[in-house]
Design an enzyme around this catalytic site. Structure first.
Site, PDB file in Angstrom:
ATOM      1  CB  SER A  39      -0.958   0.011   1.190  1.00  0.00           C
ATOM      2  OG  SER A  39      -0.243   0.192   2.397  1.00  0.00           O
ATOM      3  CE  LYS A  76      -2.734   1.954   4.930  1.00  0.00           C
ATOM      4  NZ  LYS A  76      -2.508   1.077   3.823  1.00  0.00           N
TER       5      LYS A  76
END
Length: 183
Positions: A39, A76
């Site tokens: 991700s 993230k």
């Protein structure tokens, strides 16, 4: 025999102090993590090893590790801080109605599908029901927007769940860096 005992005691004392020092540093200052998944590509890759500063003041575009649930931590990029309005339009990020560059996505310029944006258009309130990032919360996105479970799906991250800011990648050695974002 007396000198031997004294030397062993000194070594044992040094070892105990060293272990306590490492435990203190890992518990309160810096720890390491292994990236799991894709991700955050191309910035971070699966199995990259990173150092995380637990004392950093978190800011826009910082990469953070946070507890997703009791079993899993996530990595993230911080897009929205408390009070921010976030939107995306035509693959452009707007924070508080100001266009913000995302140079870390440039390597995705090869993604050339004219019918689809790399990051789909959205307004924060459409996704979360809130016009602004609430107090003590963060809005986070993975750099691999097409393949990232992030705040677009699980909404906000509580700041108490943040472990810290990724400060450096140390493995693989050929990819070691402390530079993840530059304006």
């Amino acid at each position: 025999m007396n000198n031997f005992k004294k030397e062993m005691l000194e070594w044992l004392t040094a070892l105990v102090i060293g272990i306590l020092l490492v435990m203190f540093i890992r518990m309160f200052l810096v720890t390491n993590y292994e990236v799991v998944g894709q991700s955050m590509m191309p910035t971070l890759h699966d199995k990259d090893k990173v150092l995380v500063n637990k004392l950093s003041k978190i800011d826009h575009m910082d990469i953070v590790i946070f507890h997703g649930d009791e079993e899993e931590d996530y990595v993230k990029r911080v897009i929205g801080l408390p009070g921010d309005m976030i939107s995306y339009k035509n693959d452009e990020l707007f924070i508080n109605n100001k266009k913000v560059k995302e140079p870390y996505l440039q390597s995705f310029s090869a993604y050339d599908n004219p019918d689809e944006n790399f990051t789909e258009d959205f307004e924060l309130d459409e996704l979360t029901g809130s016009k602004r990032v609430p107090p003590d919360k963060l809005f986070v996105l993975g750099d691999n927007r097409i393949s990232s479970m992030d705040s677009r799906y699980f909404h906000f991250v509580d700041t108490t769940e943040v472990v810290g800011e990724v400060q450096a990648r140390y493995w693989p050695l050929s990819q070691a860096t402390t530079q993840f974002y530059s304006e």
